[in-house]
Design an enzyme around this catalytic site. Sequence first.
Site, PDB file in Angstrom:
ATOM      1  N   GLY A  66       6.878 -20.881  11.870  1.00 34.20           N
ATOM      2  CA  GLY A  66       8.494 -20.558  11.656  1.00 34.20           C
ATOM      3  C   GLY A  66       9.105 -19.843  12.661  1.00 34.20           C
ATOM      4  N   PRO A  67      10.571 -19.450  12.797  1.00 32.82           N
ATOM      5  CA  PRO A  67      10.856 -18.293  13.399  1.00 32.82           C
ATOM      6  C   PRO A  67      10.728 -17.100  12.918  1.00 32.82           C
ATOM      7  CG  PRO A  67      12.345 -19.539  12.394  1.00 32.82           C
ATOM      8  CD  PRO A  67      10.682 -20.177  11.674  1.00 32.82           C
ATOM      9  N   SER A  68      10.783 -16.366  13.772  1.00 33.96           N
ATOM     10  CA  SER A  68      10.590 -14.968  13.865  1.00 33.96           C
ATOM     11  C   SER A  68      11.382 -14.585  12.982  1.00 33.96           C
ATOM     12  CB  SER A  68      10.336 -14.298  15.344  1.00 33.96           C
ATOM     13  OG  SER A  68      10.491 -12.992  14.991  1.00 33.96           O
ATOM     14  N   GLY A  69      11.268 -13.112  12.249  1.00 36.95           N
ATOM     15  CA  GLY A  69      12.370 -12.629  10.942  1.00 36.95           C
ATOM     16  C   GLY A  69      12.073 -13.508   9.514  1.00 36.95           C
ATOM     17  N   GLU A 109      -1.822 -15.306  14.801  1.00 35.18           N
ATOM     18  CA  GLU A 109      -2.816 -15.488  15.463  1.00 35.18           C
ATOM     19  C   GLU A 109      -1.158 -14.684  16.920  1.00 35.18           C
ATOM     20  OE1 GLU A 109      -4.033 -19.587  17.055  1.00 35.18           O
ATOM     21  OE2 GLU A 109      -2.255 -19.279  16.202  1.00 35.18           O
TER      22      GLU A 109
HETATM   23  P1  ADP Z   1       7.960 -12.654  10.686  1.00 41.93           P
HETATM   24  O1  ADP Z   1       6.571 -12.338  10.685  1.00 41.93           O
HETATM   25  O2  ADP Z   1       8.066 -14.218  10.038  1.00 41.93           O
HETATM   26  O3  ADP Z   1       8.850 -12.758  11.336  1.00 41.93           O
HETATM   27  P2  ADP Z   1       8.582 -10.588   8.609  1.00 41.93           P
HETATM   28  O4  ADP Z   1       7.570 -11.201   7.703  1.00 41.93           O
HETATM   29  O5  ADP Z   1       8.229  -9.875  10.021  1.00 41.93           O
HETATM   30  O6  ADP Z   1       9.033 -12.120  10.070  1.00 41.93           O
HETATM   31  O7  ADP Z   1      10.279 -10.227   7.828  1.00 41.93           O
HETATM   32  C1  ADP Z   1      10.730 -10.833   7.840  1.00 41.93           C
HETATM   33  C2  ADP Z   1      12.390 -10.441   6.818  1.00 41.93           C
HETATM   34  O8  ADP Z   1      11.647  -8.670   6.481  1.00 41.93           O
HETATM   35  C3  ADP Z   1      12.878  -9.964   8.538  1.00 41.93           C
HETATM   36  O9  ADP Z   1      14.206  -9.862   8.235  1.00 41.93           O
HETATM   37  C4  ADP Z   1      12.566  -8.295   8.671  1.00 41.93           C
HETATM   38  O10 ADP Z   1      13.753  -7.625   9.121  1.00 41.93           O
HETATM   39  C5  ADP Z   1      12.368  -7.916   7.228  1.00 41.93           C
HETATM   40  N1  ADP Z   1      11.749  -6.272   7.122  1.00 41.93           N
HETATM   41  C6  ADP Z   1      10.219  -6.967   7.600  1.00 41.93           C
HETATM   42  N2  ADP Z   1       9.504  -5.774   7.264  1.00 41.93           N
HETATM   43  C7  ADP Z   1      10.395  -4.850   6.784  1.00 41.93           C
HETATM   44  C8  ADP Z   1      10.259  -3.686   6.077  1.00 41.93           C
HETATM   45  N3  ADP Z   1       9.215  -2.930   6.226  1.00 41.93           N
HETATM   46  N4  ADP Z   1      10.926  -2.645   5.429  1.00 41.93           N
HETATM   47  C9  ADP Z   1      12.302  -3.816   5.706  1.00 41.93           C
HETATM   48  N5  ADP Z   1      12.398  -5.122   6.560  1.00 41.93           N
HETATM   49  C10 ADP Z   1      11.195  -5.360   6.611  1.00 41.93           C
END
Ligand code: ADP
Length: 594
Positions: free
Chosen positions: A389-392, A518
């Site tokens: 899935g896309p980042s974020g 990964e």
């Molecule tokens: P991915 O791993 O799919 O790239 P994440 O799970 O890291 O996505 O992030 C999902 C969302 O949660 C994003 O919008 C990110 O900005 C937010 N996010 C991630 N970690 C935190 C945190 N510690 N506090 C607040 N928001 C967070």
Amino acid sequence: MSKVDKKRGKAGASLKDAMGLYGYMGKYKMIFIPSLAALFFTAALSLAFPYFLADLIGGPLGADHSDIDTTALAAKVNRVVLTLIAVLLVQAIISYFRVRGFIKAGESALTDIRKRVFANMVRLPMSYYMESRSGELSGRVANDLGVLRETLLTTVPQFARMIVTLLGGLVFIFIASPKLSLIMLCSIPLVILAIAIFGRKIKGFSKQAQDALADSNVVIEESVQSIADVKSFGNEDFEQNRYEESLSRFMGVTLQGAKARAAFTSFIIFTLLGTIATVVWFGAQMLIDGDISEGNFVLFVLFSIFVAAPLGSFPEVMSQLQKTAGATERIRELMDEPTEDLDRLAATIEIGGLELKDVEFTYPSRPDKKVLDGVNLTVEPGQRLALVGPSGSGKSTIFSLLLGFYNVDKGSVMFDGKSFDEVGLGNARAAMAVVPQEVLLFGGSILENIAYGRPGATADEVKEAAKKANAHDFIDEFTEGYETLVGPRGVKLSGGQRQRVAIARAILADPKILLLDEATSALDSASELLVQEALAELMKNRTSLIIAHRLSTVKDADKILVVQGGAIAEQGTHDELMAKGGTYKLLAETQFNS
Ligand code: ADP
């Protein structure tokens, strides 16, 4: 702290609560109490100094000068001096043991406090760390412990000595002249008033100053940590300004605090010396009127000066104690902050499968954004599940929830059908190992870095794991082999080498479940192959959950879940999802490394 510890600690803790951090001295009372007694004793002995001095001066002064027996007087003077020297000698010897005892008890108690603070710090929940910057936390702990140390080792003994000198001195002063003493005591309400007015201000300012100093330490720590970024962006000036700004905030409050402290100090000095001058003036009048003997007058004046001298440092002592009150408050806050309950349940619970049921989650630090909204996923024991899935979109957040870093807002996280409470946070985490995308090695040897996966593992076990992780050969090529230092001050390993160290770590940990993020950055094909082989070895016979960035990984997965906007958009095998022609197909065609 575990639940059990919390219960057990209750009775003992209440005394500690009442005494604040000084309760930690309790364990060292066998050293501390004798040292304190020695302190009182030596402080009392020090009163001998003005007493004998008065005797020396008062004797000749009080003598009738017309028929003075100089030989007898000289003999008396010599006797007094010898006694004084003997008393001073005893005082010196006892002081030696007292100082040693104080340092030993104080430093031991501080060491206990440090241990306890750190033990608590590493067990604080993730949400605590999200809210406070790590540099701030460590800087503040260091500062506050420094203040506490100074107080325990310097200010407390100084304060105790002052009290004894004051009380003992007052007794002699009263004996010398009750009338003059009462005049002198009139200044006490003034001093108390000053403490009440200035004390609170000083405490407030010094707490703010400590905070500001901690802020400036954050800038140092952040700059040092990411010095490469500072340099590559040419941001030296920016960081310098940032540091200077935080220092000027520190200076601002410090200068304001300095005003309060200076006012307090000059007020006390004026009151003290003013009182002495007034009293001596009264005394001189009494001497003229014959209301007081010359000997008593000398005794009175000497004792007044002797008592007043330590009182001069009273404002310093008071402001140090106020400062400590601020520092202690924060250390205690940190100690009392609820920690994660990491007790492993008595029975070791084997976990193989995972499940997220209707999970909704919002980061406490960002309440307006729902990061996961109704996520369902099931991984059967031994299965390999890929998250794409896309980042974020929330993939890493899923890992964090599985590791119990945060609590879900709605829904549940299950391990073989059991909840966190049933399995125990400690057991659940022990069943999992994480291989992160960016591997951070800490200062130490390669051996230690791999053994982090299972502290206590033998060197042979570490080597065995390194072999399985395709890491042995490159480690062997270093002159110092497994003893080669890595991390901030050691050799720098390449991305592929770091990943293999992390894989060896996980192999050594031998978890039932593997959480693998990964690496996105493509390695050169030779190291890519080595890493892929190592991962294949690691994933053998384990349940794996992979945040996948490579086509080969997803193709091998039993099931692929496409995470999008905090929900599972599609799921199936590679072929099924390709046939469907949705988001996955798009991702597969554009995003995956080969
Ligand atoms: P991915 O791993 O799919 O790239 P994440 O799970 O890291 O996505 O992030 C999902 C969302 O949660 C994003 O919008 C990110 O900005 C937010 N996010 C991630 N970690 C935190 C945190 N510690 N506090 C607040 N928001 C967070």
